[in-house]
Design a protein around this motif. Sequence first.
Motif, PDB file in Angstrom:
ATOM      1  N   GLU A   8       0.835  -1.209   0.000  1.00 14.24           N
ATOM      2  CA  GLU A   8       0.000   0.000   0.000  1.00 14.24           C
ATOM      3  C   GLU A   8       0.867   1.254   0.000  1.00 14.24           C
ATOM      4  OE1 GLU A   8      -3.401   0.150  -0.404  1.00 14.24           O
ATOM      5  OE2 GLU A   8      -3.156  -1.997  -0.737  1.00 14.24           O
ATOM      6  N   ARG A   9       1.942   1.224   0.750  1.00 14.52           N
ATOM      7  CA  ARG A   9       2.849   2.375   0.811  1.00 14.52           C
ATOM      8  C   ARG A   9       3.448   2.643  -0.580  1.00 14.52           C
ATOM      9  NH1 ARG A   9       6.828   2.796   5.623  1.00 14.52           N
ATOM     10  NH2 ARG A   9       4.957   3.686   6.473  1.00 14.52           N
ATOM     11  N   GLN A  12       0.818   4.126  -2.913  1.00 12.73           N
ATOM     12  CA  GLN A  12       0.573   5.537  -2.636  1.00 12.73           C
ATOM     13  C   GLN A  12       1.725   6.403  -3.131  1.00 12.73           C
ATOM     14  OE1 GLN A  12      -0.315   5.803   1.555  1.00 12.73           O
ATOM     15  NE2 GLN A  12      -1.957   4.291   1.382  1.00 12.73           N
ATOM     16  N   GLU A  16       1.679   9.422  -6.175  1.00  9.82           N
ATOM     17  CA  GLU A  16       2.238  10.774  -6.130  1.00  9.82           C
ATOM     18  C   GLU A  16       3.206  10.984  -7.286  1.00  9.82           C
ATOM     19  OE1 GLU A  16       3.758  12.116  -2.384  1.00  9.82           O
ATOM     20  OE2 GLU A  16       2.323  10.878  -1.301  1.00  9.82           O
ATOM     21  N   TYR A  42      -5.803   5.483  -6.129  1.00 14.30           N
ATOM     22  CA  TYR A  42      -5.174   6.429  -5.199  1.00 14.30           C
ATOM     23  C   TYR A  42      -5.052   7.815  -5.827  1.00 14.30           C
ATOM     24  CZ  TYR A  42      -3.941   3.242  -1.413  1.00 14.30           C
ATOM     25  OH  TYR A  42      -3.995   2.382  -0.340  1.00 14.30           O
ATOM     26  N   PHE A  46      -6.528  11.185  -4.257  1.00 10.27           N
ATOM     27  CA  PHE A  46      -5.709  12.363  -3.960  1.00 10.27           C
ATOM     28  C   PHE A  46      -6.294  13.613  -4.606  1.00 10.27           C
ATOM     29  CE2 PHE A  46      -1.573   9.671  -3.437  1.00 10.27           C
ATOM     30  CZ  PHE A  46      -2.044   9.196  -2.223  1.00 10.27           C
TER      31      PHE A  46
END
Length: 147
Positions: A8-9, A12, A16, A42, A46
């Motif tokens: 998940e990290r 994400q 970005e 994601y 965002f």
Amino acid sequence: MTSTHLSERDLQAAAESEALLPTPQADHLRGCRLCQDRVATYQHLFVATARLPQPAFTFDLTASVLAQLPRQKPAFPWMLGGVAALVLGVVVVFLLVFGGAVAQAFQSLPTPLLGTGLALVATLLVAGQGVELLARHRRQMRLLSFS
């Protein structure tokens, strides 16, 4: 069973900017449709979050927090000031009576030893003040309640 998909990290971070990913994870992302879909999700999240209006409080948050802080006590309460004056008086009388003997004793000490001792005492005083300031800050933060 271990998953070969991105964490998940990592997903994400990729949402970005894919440049944030290490090379092996970036290579996986280019070839995995599932991970690409999750990164797209994601990215949509965002963008939607960035478009939300800033929260408007119906109360003054600053005034609420400041009202809960305990009132500042003087740095040196009167009792401590009296004790300090008494100790200073005793030291002055001692130096007046035994000043010559003390001066001779300090002249026999090597200069680096005296300087090191003074630096050590100053360091201990500053460190003690820092610890006290940190302890006071922690006590004040525990007293706050955001209700």
